[in-house]
Design an enzyme around this catalytic site. Structure first.
Site, PDB file in Angstrom:
ATOM      1  N   ASP A 309       0.766  -1.325   0.049  1.00 41.34           N
ATOM      2  CA  ASP A 309      -0.101   0.118  -0.020  1.00 41.34           C
ATOM      3  C   ASP A 309       0.750   1.317   0.003  1.00 41.34           C
ATOM      4  O   ASP A 309       2.028   1.301   0.332  1.00 41.34           O
ATOM      5  CB  ASP A 309      -0.805  -0.141   1.193  1.00 41.34           C
ATOM      6  N   TYR A 378       6.271  -9.012   7.685  1.00 47.90           N
ATOM      7  CA  TYR A 378       6.014  -7.524   8.076  1.00 47.90           C
ATOM      8  C   TYR A 378       6.591  -6.897   9.488  1.00 47.90           C
ATOM      9  O   TYR A 378       6.799  -7.863  10.349  1.00 47.90           O
ATOM     10  CB  TYR A 378       4.416  -7.486   8.211  1.00 47.90           C
ATOM     11  N   TYR A 451      -4.683  -9.204   4.741  1.00 49.38           N
ATOM     12  CA  TYR A 451      -4.761  -7.792   5.066  1.00 49.38           C
ATOM     13  C   TYR A 451      -4.206  -7.692   6.556  1.00 49.38           C
ATOM     14  O   TYR A 451      -4.671  -7.788   7.456  1.00 49.38           O
ATOM     15  CB  TYR A 451      -6.010  -7.535   4.873  1.00 49.38           C
TER      16      TYR A 451
END
Ligand SMILES: [Zn+2]
Length: 502
Positions: A309, A378, A451
Protein backbone atom coordinates in the site's frame (compact mmCIF):
# COMPACT_ATOMS: atom_id res chain seq x y z
CA UNK A 1 19.28 -40.29 -62.70
CA UNK A 2 22.85 -39.10 -62.49
CA UNK A 3 23.71 -35.85 -60.75
CA UNK A 4 25.16 -34.58 -64.03
CA UNK A 5 21.90 -35.28 -65.86
CA UNK A 6 19.91 -33.49 -63.20
CA UNK A 7 22.19 -30.46 -63.26
CA UNK A 8 22.21 -30.33 -67.05
CA UNK A 9 18.44 -30.31 -67.07
CA UNK A 10 18.24 -27.64 -64.38
CA UNK A 11 20.74 -25.50 -66.28
CA UNK A 12 18.65 -25.82 -69.42
CA UNK A 13 15.69 -24.46 -67.43
CA UNK A 14 17.67 -21.42 -66.26
CA UNK A 15 18.27 -22.55 -62.67
CA UNK A 16 21.10 -20.82 -60.82
CA UNK A 17 23.99 -22.69 -59.23
CA UNK A 18 22.74 -22.23 -55.69
CA UNK A 19 19.40 -23.70 -56.70
CA UNK A 20 21.19 -26.50 -58.52
CA UNK A 21 22.75 -27.35 -55.18
CA UNK A 22 19.31 -27.22 -53.60
CA UNK A 23 18.14 -29.85 -56.04
CA UNK A 24 21.24 -31.89 -55.25
CA UNK A 25 20.03 -31.66 -51.63
CA UNK A 26 23.19 -29.94 -50.47
CA UNK A 27 23.43 -29.24 -46.75
CA UNK A 28 24.88 -26.59 -44.45
CA UNK A 29 28.42 -25.64 -45.35
CA UNK A 30 28.18 -27.19 -48.81
CA UNK A 31 26.75 -23.87 -50.01
CA UNK A 32 29.92 -22.03 -49.04
CA UNK A 33 32.07 -23.00 -51.99
CA UNK A 34 29.63 -23.88 -54.74
CA UNK A 35 32.19 -24.92 -57.33
CA UNK A 36 33.97 -27.19 -54.92
CA UNK A 37 30.74 -28.88 -53.89
CA UNK A 38 29.78 -29.34 -57.54
CA UNK A 39 33.19 -30.87 -58.27
CA UNK A 40 32.85 -33.18 -55.28
CA UNK A 41 29.56 -34.35 -56.73
CA UNK A 42 31.28 -35.02 -60.07
CA UNK A 43 29.46 -32.18 -61.79
CA UNK A 44 31.24 -30.39 -64.61
CA UNK A 45 31.53 -26.74 -63.63
CA UNK A 46 30.50 -24.21 -66.26
CA UNK A 47 33.07 -21.66 -67.30
CA UNK A 48 31.69 -18.19 -67.61
CA UNK A 49 33.13 -16.18 -70.49
CA UNK A 50 33.75 -12.45 -70.57
CA UNK A 51 30.23 -11.64 -71.67
CA UNK A 52 28.69 -13.54 -68.85
CA UNK A 53 27.54 -16.19 -71.29
CA UNK A 54 27.65 -19.76 -70.16
CA UNK A 55 29.52 -22.24 -72.28
CA UNK A 56 27.59 -25.49 -72.20
CA UNK A 57 29.51 -28.30 -70.62
CA UNK A 58 28.14 -31.02 -72.84
CA UNK A 59 27.00 -31.29 -76.41
CA UNK A 60 23.51 -32.52 -75.72
CA UNK A 61 22.42 -29.21 -74.17
CA UNK A 62 19.04 -28.08 -75.51
CA UNK A 63 19.18 -25.58 -78.30
CA UNK A 64 17.67 -22.66 -76.39
CA UNK A 65 20.55 -21.89 -74.15
CA UNK A 66 19.51 -19.67 -71.23
CA UNK A 67 21.39 -16.49 -70.49
CA UNK A 68 23.03 -16.21 -67.15
CA UNK A 69 20.15 -14.08 -65.93
CA UNK A 70 17.46 -14.28 -63.28
CA UNK A 71 17.18 -17.80 -61.91
CA UNK A 72 13.86 -19.29 -62.92
CA UNK A 73 13.21 -20.85 -59.52
CA UNK A 74 14.56 -18.42 -56.90
CA UNK A 75 14.06 -15.30 -59.06
CA UNK A 76 17.43 -13.97 -57.99
CA UNK A 77 17.01 -14.51 -54.25
CA UNK A 78 20.39 -16.25 -54.02
CA UNK A 79 22.24 -13.99 -56.43
CA UNK A 80 25.16 -11.78 -55.45
CA UNK A 81 23.18 -8.76 -56.61
CA UNK A 82 20.38 -9.51 -54.20
CA UNK A 83 22.79 -10.03 -51.32
CA UNK A 84 24.30 -6.62 -52.04
CA UNK A 85 20.88 -5.00 -52.26
CA UNK A 86 19.72 -6.64 -49.05
CA UNK A 87 22.85 -5.60 -47.20
CA UNK A 88 22.54 -2.01 -48.42
CA UNK A 89 18.87 -2.00 -47.49
CA UNK A 90 19.67 -3.13 -43.96
CA UNK A 91 22.48 -0.62 -43.55
CA UNK A 92 20.23 2.18 -44.81
CA UNK A 93 17.49 1.28 -42.34
CA UNK A 94 17.58 2.10 -38.62
CA UNK A 95 20.02 -0.75 -38.17
CA UNK A 96 22.72 1.54 -36.79
CA UNK A 97 20.46 2.53 -33.90
CA UNK A 98 20.46 -0.99 -32.52
CA UNK A 99 23.33 -2.05 -30.32
CA UNK A 100 22.59 -5.78 -30.49
CA UNK A 101 25.09 -8.60 -30.99
CA UNK A 102 22.65 -11.05 -32.51
CA UNK A 103 20.22 -10.90 -35.42
CA UNK A 104 17.61 -13.03 -37.10
CA UNK A 105 16.37 -12.61 -40.67
CA UNK A 106 12.67 -13.05 -41.38
CA UNK A 107 12.15 -12.99 -45.12
CA UNK A 108 8.61 -13.11 -46.38
CA UNK A 109 8.72 -14.98 -49.66
CA UNK A 110 6.16 -14.24 -52.38
CA UNK A 111 3.95 -17.16 -53.38
CA UNK A 112 5.32 -17.00 -56.89
CA UNK A 113 8.41 -18.77 -55.58
CA UNK A 114 6.38 -21.70 -54.32
CA UNK A 115 4.53 -21.93 -57.63
CA UNK A 116 7.82 -22.05 -59.47
CA UNK A 117 9.14 -24.70 -57.15
CA UNK A 118 6.05 -26.76 -57.88
CA UNK A 119 6.38 -26.28 -61.64
CA UNK A 120 9.94 -27.57 -61.44
CA UNK A 121 8.76 -30.56 -59.43
CA UNK A 122 6.37 -31.53 -62.26
CA UNK A 123 9.08 -30.86 -64.86
CA UNK A 124 11.49 -33.19 -63.08
CA UNK A 125 8.88 -35.92 -62.87
CA UNK A 126 8.24 -35.63 -66.59
CA UNK A 127 11.92 -35.74 -67.35
CA UNK A 128 13.07 -38.41 -64.89
CA UNK A 129 9.91 -40.36 -64.10
CA UNK A 130 8.85 -41.96 -60.81
CA UNK A 131 12.32 -41.61 -59.28
CA UNK A 132 11.05 -38.14 -58.38
CA UNK A 133 8.70 -38.60 -55.42
CA UNK A 134 5.18 -37.15 -55.50
CA UNK A 135 4.98 -36.35 -51.79
CA UNK A 136 8.43 -35.14 -50.83
CA UNK A 137 9.84 -32.09 -52.56
CA UNK A 138 12.86 -32.82 -54.76
CA UNK A 139 14.74 -29.79 -53.45
CA UNK A 140 15.85 -28.22 -50.19
CA UNK A 141 12.96 -25.76 -49.67
CA UNK A 142 13.77 -22.12 -50.36
CA UNK A 143 12.78 -21.20 -46.81
CA UNK A 144 15.37 -23.57 -45.43
CA UNK A 145 17.94 -22.52 -48.00
CA UNK A 146 17.51 -18.91 -46.87
CA UNK A 147 18.64 -20.03 -43.42
CA UNK A 148 21.53 -22.06 -44.81
CA UNK A 149 22.75 -19.52 -47.33
CA UNK A 150 21.57 -15.95 -46.73
CA UNK A 151 21.65 -16.03 -42.95
CA UNK A 152 25.37 -16.84 -42.56
CA UNK A 153 26.35 -14.39 -45.30
CA UNK A 154 24.36 -11.49 -43.88
CA UNK A 155 25.51 -12.27 -40.33
CA UNK A 156 29.13 -12.27 -41.46
CA UNK A 157 28.83 -9.04 -43.43
CA UNK A 158 27.15 -7.28 -40.52
CA UNK A 159 29.53 -8.80 -37.95
CA UNK A 160 26.66 -10.27 -35.94
CA UNK A 161 25.75 -13.71 -34.68
CA UNK A 162 22.55 -15.55 -35.45
CA UNK A 163 20.05 -15.91 -32.62
CA UNK A 164 16.30 -16.46 -32.89
CA UNK A 165 15.82 -13.97 -30.03
CA UNK A 166 18.08 -11.34 -31.57
CA UNK A 167 17.27 -8.18 -33.53
CA UNK A 168 14.67 -9.26 -36.05
CA UNK A 169 15.18 -7.97 -39.58
CA UNK A 170 11.92 -8.47 -41.45
CA UNK A 171 12.37 -8.34 -45.18
CA UNK A 172 9.37 -7.92 -47.43
CA UNK A 173 9.92 -9.13 -50.99
CA UNK A 174 7.72 -8.53 -53.98
CA UNK A 175 7.61 -9.67 -57.54
CA UNK A 176 5.99 -7.91 -60.46
CA UNK A 177 4.10 -11.03 -61.49
CA UNK A 178 2.92 -12.01 -58.01
CA UNK A 179 -0.60 -10.61 -58.30
CA UNK A 180 -1.20 -12.08 -61.70
CA UNK A 181 0.00 -15.50 -60.61
CA UNK A 182 -2.06 -15.52 -57.44
CA UNK A 183 -5.16 -14.75 -59.52
CA UNK A 184 -4.43 -17.79 -61.63
CA UNK A 185 -3.82 -19.79 -58.48
CA UNK A 186 -7.28 -18.91 -57.16
CA UNK A 187 -8.79 -20.35 -60.35
CA UNK A 188 -6.57 -23.41 -60.18
CA UNK A 189 -7.57 -23.93 -56.56
CA UNK A 190 -11.27 -24.09 -57.48
CA UNK A 191 -10.56 -26.69 -60.09
CA UNK A 192 -8.08 -28.74 -58.08
CA UNK A 193 -10.19 -28.83 -54.90
CA UNK A 194 -13.81 -28.43 -56.07
CA UNK A 195 -15.28 -30.00 -52.93
CA UNK A 196 -13.55 -27.57 -50.63
CA UNK A 197 -14.37 -24.65 -52.89
CA UNK A 198 -18.07 -25.59 -52.77
CA UNK A 199 -18.23 -26.19 -49.01
CA UNK A 200 -16.13 -23.43 -47.61
CA UNK A 201 -17.34 -19.89 -47.89
CA UNK A 202 -13.97 -18.42 -48.48
CA UNK A 203 -10.70 -20.10 -49.12
CA UNK A 204 -7.69 -18.11 -48.19
CA UNK A 205 -4.87 -18.74 -50.55
CA UNK A 206 -1.88 -18.76 -48.30
CA UNK A 207 1.67 -19.98 -48.26
CA UNK A 208 0.64 -22.63 -45.75
CA UNK A 209 -2.08 -23.92 -48.04
CA UNK A 210 0.36 -24.05 -50.93
CA UNK A 211 2.87 -25.98 -48.90
CA UNK A 212 0.31 -28.48 -47.62
CA UNK A 213 -1.97 -29.05 -50.60
CA UNK A 214 0.15 -28.39 -53.63
CA UNK A 215 2.19 -31.46 -54.41
CA UNK A 216 2.07 -33.72 -57.46
CA UNK A 217 0.38 -36.31 -55.22
CA UNK A 218 -2.58 -33.98 -54.70
CA UNK A 219 -2.74 -31.82 -57.82
CA UNK A 220 -2.29 -33.36 -61.25
CA UNK A 221 0.31 -31.87 -63.57
CA UNK A 222 -2.31 -31.52 -66.32
CA UNK A 223 -4.55 -29.45 -64.05
CA UNK A 224 -1.65 -27.27 -62.99
CA UNK A 225 -0.59 -26.81 -66.57
CA UNK A 226 -3.91 -25.29 -67.56
CA UNK A 227 -2.85 -22.22 -65.61
CA UNK A 228 0.93 -22.35 -65.32
CA UNK A 229 3.81 -23.41 -67.55
CA UNK A 230 5.90 -26.49 -66.78
CA UNK A 231 8.70 -25.68 -66.21
CA UNK A 232 8.28 -22.00 -65.36
CA UNK A 233 9.32 -19.55 -68.05
CA UNK A 234 12.36 -17.38 -67.53
CA UNK A 235 11.51 -13.85 -66.43
CA UNK A 236 13.44 -10.64 -66.82
CA UNK A 237 12.61 -9.08 -63.47
CA UNK A 238 14.20 -10.23 -60.23
CA UNK A 239 12.50 -10.10 -56.84
CA UNK A 240 12.24 -6.61 -55.45
CA UNK A 241 13.14 -5.57 -51.96
CA UNK A 242 10.00 -3.80 -50.90
CA UNK A 243 10.53 -3.04 -47.28
CA UNK A 244 12.82 -3.73 -44.32
CA UNK A 245 11.53 -3.48 -40.79
CA UNK A 246 13.48 -3.87 -37.61
CA UNK A 247 12.22 -5.22 -34.35
CA UNK A 248 14.60 -5.15 -31.43
CA UNK A 249 14.60 -8.01 -28.93
CA UNK A 250 12.41 -8.17 -25.85
CA UNK A 251 14.78 -7.43 -23.01
CA UNK A 252 13.98 -8.21 -19.37
CA UNK A 253 15.69 -6.24 -16.61
CA UNK A 254 15.27 -7.44 -13.05
CA UNK A 255 16.24 -6.15 -9.64
CA UNK A 256 14.88 -5.56 -6.15
CA UNK A 257 13.41 -2.31 -4.93
CA UNK A 258 13.06 -0.87 -1.46
CA UNK A 259 10.22 1.55 -0.90
CA UNK A 260 11.54 3.99 1.68
CA UNK A 261 8.68 6.47 1.62
CA UNK A 262 5.10 6.31 2.92
CA UNK A 263 3.76 8.73 0.34
CA UNK A 264 4.32 7.05 -2.95
CA UNK A 265 2.11 4.64 -4.83
CA UNK A 266 3.21 1.48 -6.57
CA UNK A 267 1.84 2.45 -10.00
CA UNK A 268 0.48 5.80 -11.22
CA UNK A 269 -2.50 6.61 -8.98
CA UNK A 270 -5.28 8.30 -10.90
CA UNK A 271 -8.73 9.02 -9.44
CA UNK A 272 -11.49 10.46 -11.61
CA UNK A 273 -8.95 11.41 -14.23
CA UNK A 274 -6.77 13.28 -11.72
CA UNK A 275 -3.37 12.28 -10.41
CA UNK A 276 -3.61 11.70 -6.67
CA UNK A 277 0.13 11.41 -6.24
CA UNK A 278 2.70 13.01 -8.42
CA UNK A 279 4.97 10.04 -8.85
CA UNK A 280 5.07 6.27 -8.46
CA UNK A 281 7.61 3.51 -7.99
CA UNK A 282 6.93 2.26 -11.49
CA UNK A 283 7.55 5.66 -13.04
CA UNK A 284 10.72 6.38 -11.08
CA UNK A 285 12.25 3.03 -12.05
CA UNK A 286 11.24 3.22 -15.71
CA UNK A 287 12.38 6.82 -16.00
CA UNK A 288 15.89 5.90 -14.90
CA UNK A 289 16.30 2.60 -16.74
CA UNK A 290 14.09 2.90 -19.82
CA UNK A 291 16.03 5.39 -21.99
CA UNK A 292 19.08 3.11 -22.06
CA UNK A 293 17.01 0.45 -23.83
CA UNK A 294 14.30 2.20 -25.79
CA UNK A 295 13.05 5.46 -27.25
CA UNK A 296 9.54 4.48 -26.19
CA UNK A 297 9.66 3.93 -22.42
CA UNK A 298 5.84 4.08 -22.37
CA UNK A 299 5.85 0.59 -23.87
CA UNK A 300 7.73 -0.89 -20.92
CA UNK A 301 5.80 -3.25 -18.65
CA UNK A 302 6.60 -3.08 -14.94
CA UNK A 303 6.02 -6.18 -12.82
CA UNK A 304 6.79 -7.03 -9.23
CA UNK A 305 6.37 -9.92 -6.88
CA UNK A 306 3.37 -8.47 -5.07
CA UNK A 307 3.03 -4.84 -4.01
CA UNK A 308 2.46 -2.73 -0.93
CA UNK A 309 0.00 0.00 0.00
CA UNK A 310 0.94 3.64 -0.46
CA UNK A 311 1.68 4.16 3.25
CA UNK A 312 3.63 0.92 3.64
CA UNK A 313 7.37 0.85 3.19
CA UNK A 314 9.25 -2.14 1.81
CA UNK A 315 12.62 -2.61 3.49
CA UNK A 316 15.04 -5.46 4.06
CA UNK A 317 16.40 -6.95 0.86
CA UNK A 318 13.59 -5.34 -1.10
CA UNK A 319 10.92 -6.60 -3.45
CA UNK A 320 11.83 -8.37 -6.72
CA UNK A 321 10.69 -6.50 -9.81
CA UNK A 322 11.15 -6.79 -13.52
CA UNK A 323 10.82 -4.60 -16.58
CA UNK A 324 9.74 -6.11 -19.87
CA UNK A 325 11.16 -3.90 -22.61
CA UNK A 326 9.89 -4.58 -26.13
CA UNK A 327 11.78 -3.63 -29.30
CA UNK A 328 14.88 -2.80 -27.31
CA UNK A 329 17.78 -1.06 -29.00
CA UNK A 330 20.23 -2.73 -26.61
CA UNK A 331 20.29 -6.15 -25.08
CA UNK A 332 23.00 -5.73 -22.50
CA UNK A 333 23.69 -3.70 -19.41
CA UNK A 334 27.17 -3.37 -17.97
CA UNK A 335 27.64 -3.37 -14.21
CA UNK A 336 28.82 0.20 -14.45
CA UNK A 337 25.67 1.29 -16.27
CA UNK A 338 23.54 -0.67 -13.81
CA UNK A 339 25.26 1.03 -10.90
CA UNK A 340 24.60 4.46 -12.37
CA UNK A 341 20.92 3.58 -12.75
CA UNK A 342 20.76 2.31 -9.17
CA UNK A 343 22.24 5.58 -7.97
CA UNK A 344 19.89 7.67 -10.09
CA UNK A 345 16.86 5.85 -8.65
CA UNK A 346 18.24 6.27 -5.10
CA UNK A 347 18.36 10.01 -5.68
CA UNK A 348 14.57 10.08 -5.83
CA UNK A 349 14.66 9.64 -2.05
CA UNK A 350 11.54 7.47 -2.35
CA UNK A 351 12.75 4.25 -3.88
CA UNK A 352 16.09 2.54 -4.02
CA UNK A 353 17.05 -0.40 -6.19
CA UNK A 354 19.75 -3.09 -6.10
CA UNK A 355 20.76 -6.23 -8.00
CA UNK A 356 19.87 -4.63 -11.34
CA UNK A 357 20.59 -7.03 -14.23
CA UNK A 358 19.39 -8.32 -17.57
CA UNK A 359 17.69 -11.69 -17.16
CA UNK A 360 16.40 -14.33 -19.58
CA UNK A 361 12.75 -14.04 -20.47
CA UNK A 362 11.93 -17.47 -19.03
CA UNK A 363 12.95 -16.24 -15.61
CA UNK A 364 9.93 -13.98 -15.41
CA UNK A 365 7.96 -17.02 -14.30
CA UNK A 366 9.48 -16.41 -10.85
CA UNK A 367 7.53 -13.19 -10.61
CA UNK A 368 4.40 -14.30 -12.38
CA UNK A 369 3.60 -17.51 -10.52
CA UNK A 370 3.29 -18.83 -7.02
CA UNK A 371 2.36 -15.51 -5.47
CA UNK A 372 -0.35 -17.07 -3.26
CA UNK A 373 1.95 -19.70 -1.77
CA UNK A 374 4.53 -17.23 -0.63
CA UNK A 375 5.16 -16.11 2.91
CA UNK A 376 5.17 -12.41 3.72
CA UNK A 377 7.25 -10.74 6.37
CA UNK A 378 5.96 -7.53 8.00
CA UNK A 379 6.87 -5.18 10.80
CA UNK A 380 3.99 -3.17 12.28
CA UNK A 381 4.12 -0.25 14.69
CA UNK A 382 1.01 -0.65 16.87
CA UNK A 383 -0.49 1.60 19.54
CA UNK A 384 -2.47 0.67 22.64
CA UNK A 385 -4.65 2.88 24.83
CA UNK A 386 -2.65 1.91 27.93
CA UNK A 387 0.95 0.88 28.63
CA UNK A 388 1.91 -2.61 27.47
CA UNK A 389 1.73 -5.30 30.18
CA UNK A 390 3.77 -8.51 30.49
CA UNK A 391 0.59 -10.47 29.77
CA UNK A 392 0.00 -8.64 26.50
CA UNK A 393 3.61 -9.19 25.46
CA UNK A 394 3.35 -12.89 26.25
CA UNK A 395 0.12 -13.23 24.26
CA UNK A 396 1.82 -11.72 21.25
CA UNK A 397 4.71 -14.20 21.12
CA UNK A 398 3.18 -16.81 18.81
CA UNK A 399 5.53 -19.26 17.15
CA UNK A 400 2.95 -21.78 15.99
CA UNK A 401 0.90 -20.99 12.93
CA UNK A 402 -2.84 -20.34 13.22
CA UNK A 403 -5.67 -19.58 10.81
CA UNK A 404 -7.85 -16.52 10.64
CA UNK A 405 -11.05 -15.73 8.73
CA UNK A 406 -10.84 -12.44 6.94
CA UNK A 407 -13.71 -10.58 5.25
CA UNK A 408 -12.74 -8.27 2.40
CA UNK A 409 -11.81 -4.99 4.17
CA UNK A 410 -14.25 -2.12 3.72
CA UNK A 411 -11.44 0.05 2.33
CA UNK A 412 -10.99 -2.23 -0.71
CA UNK A 413 -14.64 -3.24 -1.24
CA UNK A 414 -14.92 -0.79 -4.14
CA UNK A 415 -12.45 -2.88 -6.16
CA UNK A 416 -12.65 -6.38 -4.66
CA UNK A 417 -15.70 -8.63 -4.20
CA UNK A 418 -16.93 -9.40 -0.71
CA UNK A 419 -15.62 -12.77 0.46
CA UNK A 420 -14.49 -14.38 3.65
CA UNK A 421 -11.04 -15.87 3.13
CA UNK A 422 -9.06 -18.16 5.41
CA UNK A 423 -5.48 -17.03 5.85
CA UNK A 424 -2.58 -18.59 7.74
CA UNK A 425 -0.51 -16.56 10.19
CA UNK A 426 2.85 -18.26 10.64
CA UNK A 427 4.23 -16.28 13.55
CA UNK A 428 3.82 -13.13 15.64
CA UNK A 429 6.55 -11.55 17.75
CA UNK A 430 6.05 -8.31 19.67
CA UNK A 431 8.31 -5.98 21.67
CA UNK A 432 7.79 -2.62 23.29
CA UNK A 433 9.04 0.37 21.35
CA UNK A 434 11.91 2.03 23.14
CA UNK A 435 10.79 5.24 24.83
CA UNK A 436 7.08 4.60 24.32
CA UNK A 437 5.40 2.13 26.73
CA UNK A 438 2.11 2.31 24.78
CA UNK A 439 3.64 1.27 21.48
CA UNK A 440 4.50 -2.20 20.18
CA UNK A 441 6.72 -3.25 17.33
CA UNK A 442 5.24 -6.48 15.99
CA UNK A 443 6.94 -8.78 13.48
CA UNK A 444 4.38 -10.85 11.60
CA UNK A 445 4.84 -13.65 9.08
CA UNK A 446 1.72 -14.39 7.05
CA UNK A 447 0.41 -16.14 4.00
CA UNK A 448 0.37 -13.88 0.93
CA UNK A 449 -2.89 -12.01 0.52
CA UNK A 450 -3.47 -11.32 4.22
CA UNK A 451 -4.65 -7.79 5.02
CA UNK A 452 -2.29 -6.79 7.83
CA UNK A 453 -3.99 -3.63 9.08
CA UNK A 454 -7.20 -5.60 9.62
CA UNK A 455 -5.27 -8.46 11.20
CA UNK A 456 -4.06 -5.97 13.82
CA UNK A 457 -7.26 -4.09 14.71
CA UNK A 458 -9.84 -6.68 13.62
CA UNK A 459 -12.11 -4.21 11.80
CA UNK A 460 -15.16 -4.62 14.06
CA UNK A 461 -14.91 -8.39 14.01
CA UNK A 462 -14.57 -8.70 10.23
CA UNK A 463 -11.19 -10.39 10.82
CA UNK A 464 -11.17 -13.10 13.52
CA UNK A 465 -9.15 -13.70 15.46
CA UNK A 466 -7.14 -10.48 15.30
CA UNK A 467 -4.19 -9.31 17.39
CA UNK A 468 -6.65 -7.00 19.12
CA UNK A 469 -9.01 -9.87 20.00
CA UNK A 470 -6.07 -12.00 21.15
CA UNK A 471 -5.03 -9.42 23.75
CA UNK A 472 -8.62 -8.46 24.55
CA UNK A 473 -8.31 -4.74 23.92
CA UNK A 474 -8.27 -2.19 21.14
CA UNK A 475 -5.07 -1.98 19.15
CA UNK A 476 -4.31 0.36 16.32
CA UNK A 477 -1.73 0.22 13.58
CA UNK A 478 0.32 3.34 12.98
CA UNK A 479 2.88 2.23 10.42
CA UNK A 480 3.63 -0.87 8.45
CA UNK A 481 6.74 -2.08 6.66
CA UNK A 482 7.33 -5.09 4.47
CA UNK A 483 10.62 -6.49 5.71
CA UNK A 484 11.08 -9.54 3.53
CA UNK A 485 9.78 -11.20 0.40
CA UNK A 486 9.85 -14.96 0.10
CA UNK A 487 11.54 -15.01 -3.27
CA UNK A 488 15.27 -15.52 -3.84
CA UNK A 489 15.32 -13.90 -7.23
CA UNK A 490 16.97 -12.28 -9.12
CA UNK A 491 20.42 -13.44 -8.03
CA UNK A 492 22.38 -10.96 -5.99
CA UNK A 493 24.84 -8.81 -7.90
CA UNK A 494 26.80 -6.01 -6.38
CA UNK A 495 26.95 -3.48 -9.18
CA UNK A 496 28.86 -1.03 -6.98
CA UNK A 497 31.87 -3.34 -7.40
CA UNK A 498 32.21 -1.88 -10.87
CA UNK A 499 32.86 1.49 -9.26
CA UNK A 500 35.42 0.00 -6.89
CA UNK A 501 37.41 -1.54 -9.71
CA UNK A 502 38.27 1.87 -11.07
ZN1 LIG B 1 18.15 -19.81 -57.93
Amino acid sequence: MKNQELVDFLRSCGVCEVCQLRYLKARGSEYKDINETLRNLDIKVNETDENGEVTPSSDDQPAKKPRLAICSTCLGLFSDEFQKELLEGILNSDFGKYDCQTIVLAISLPMILQLRQLAMWYALQRKFGPIIDSNNPPDVPIKEAVKLILHPIICEKLGKKYDADGLMISVDLRHKLEEEEVEKLVKLNKEAFPYKAAHQKRIEISRGLLEKQYQPAKVKADTFEKYFQIPSPIVEEPLELKNIELQGPLVCVAGRYRKVNREISHTPWVLNGQRVMEDSIEEIIIRNIGPHFTEKPEKIIFMSSGREDVDVRCLGKGRPFCLEIPNSIRSSLSQEQAYKMEQAVDESGKVSIVNLQVVAREELSHIKTGEEQKKKFYRALCALKEPVTVEILENLQISESFDIQQKTPIRVLHRRPLHTRPRTIYSVKARVQRGNPQALIVDIVTQAGTYIKELVHGEFGRTTPSLSSIIGQAMDIQALDVVGIDLEWPPEVDNSLSALKK
